[in-house]
Scaffold this motif. Structure first.
Motif, PDB file in Angstrom:
ATOM      1  N   HIS A  22      41.739   9.653  31.560  1.00 25.24           N
ATOM      2  CA  HIS A  22      41.993   9.401  32.977  1.00 25.24           C
ATOM      3  C   HIS A  22      42.863   8.155  33.189  1.00 25.24           C
ATOM      4  CE1 HIS A  22      41.284   9.116  37.301  1.00 25.24           C
ATOM      5  NE2 HIS A  22      41.008   7.833  37.099  1.00 25.24           N
ATOM      6  N   TYR A  23      42.493   7.047  32.570  1.00 24.23           N
ATOM      7  CA  TYR A  23      43.204   5.794  32.832  1.00 24.23           C
ATOM      8  C   TYR A  23      44.547   5.713  32.100  1.00 24.23           C
ATOM      9  CZ  TYR A  23      39.541   4.137  35.798  1.00 24.23           C
ATOM     10  OH  TYR A  23      38.677   4.011  36.853  1.00 24.23           O
ATOM     11  N   LYS A  26      46.648   7.627  34.502  1.00 26.52           N
ATOM     12  CA  LYS A  26      46.840   6.795  35.699  1.00 26.52           C
ATOM     13  C   LYS A  26      47.898   5.716  35.450  1.00 26.52           C
ATOM     14  CE  LYS A  26      44.257   4.001  38.992  1.00 26.52           C
ATOM     15  NZ  LYS A  26      42.947   3.691  39.534  1.00 26.52           N
ATOM     16  N   GLN A  29      51.346   7.281  35.498  1.00 25.23           N
ATOM     17  CA  GLN A  29      51.713   7.711  36.845  1.00 25.23           C
ATOM     18  C   GLN A  29      52.031   6.543  37.766  1.00 25.23           C
ATOM     19  OE1 GLN A  29      48.216  10.068  37.594  1.00 25.23           O
ATOM     20  NE2 GLN A  29      49.207  11.959  36.883  1.00 25.23           N
ATOM     21  N   GLN A  30      51.445   5.367  37.532  1.00 24.54           N
ATOM     22  CA  GLN A  30      51.689   4.198  38.372  1.00 24.54           C
ATOM     23  C   GLN A  30      52.849   3.339  37.857  1.00 24.54           C
ATOM     24  OE1 GLN A  30      47.938   2.144  38.466  1.00 24.54           O
ATOM     25  NE2 GLN A  30      47.160   3.397  40.143  1.00 24.54           N
TER      26      GLN A  30
END
Length: 166
Positions: A22-23, A26, A29-30
């Protein structure tokens, strides 16, 4: 399950494969410009998922200034599995560079993903899914980036990853 640290709202303590998936996703994506990955064997469970490969592909195409560098300690598992991230790097060789480490990092057990100048996903020990994600880690990221750059300087391209065009 990830647990937010009491120290900062930007710091998450990770334990387990799902937290890392997940991270890591993330972080990509950021991200805006640069991504640096240091890993023992390009863990298929994190870096070999369709979601991660798609996110990395989108990130690499998001700007002509994006740069992705991947340092791998042991390339054999990625070669044997025909890792989809390596196939992506072959297609996007001007954006994604992959090298094999020839010099050991200071902490031989760690792995990390550095995003831009402030995002950090850190794995304490490659054999255990425990670590943290911090989206405001400029201070912590600087020495890791310096170490990464040093290791990158001495790393070599992996001949098995080269795409032969005939």
């Amino acid at each position: 399950m990830a647990e937010q640290s009491g120290v900062s709202v930007d710091l998450w303590l990770l334990s387990g494969i799902e937290d890392f998936r997940h991270y890591t996703l993330k972080l990509v994506q950021q991200n805006r410009r640069t991504l640096a990955i240091l890993t023992r064997d390009l863990d298929e469970l994190i870096f070999g998922t369709d979601e991660f490969t798609e996110a990395l592909s989108a990130f690499s195409r998001s700007s002509r200034h994006t740069q992705i560098q991947i340092l791998i300690k042991d390339t054999k598992p990625a070669i044997e599995s025909n890792h989809q991230l390596i196939r992506l790097a072959q297609r996007l060789s001007s954006k994604i560079q992959v090298r094999k480490m020839t010099v050991e990092p200071n902490n031989k057990e760690m792995a990390f993903v550095l995003g831009d100048t402030d995002k950090l996903l850190y794995k304490n020990d490659e054999s255990v899914y425990r670590g943290f994600y911090n989206s405001s880690a400029a201070r912590e990221l600087k020495p890791l980036r310096e170490e990464f750059n040093y290791l990158w300087q001495y790393a070599e391209p992996e001949p098995e990853f080269q795409l032969l065009l005939i």
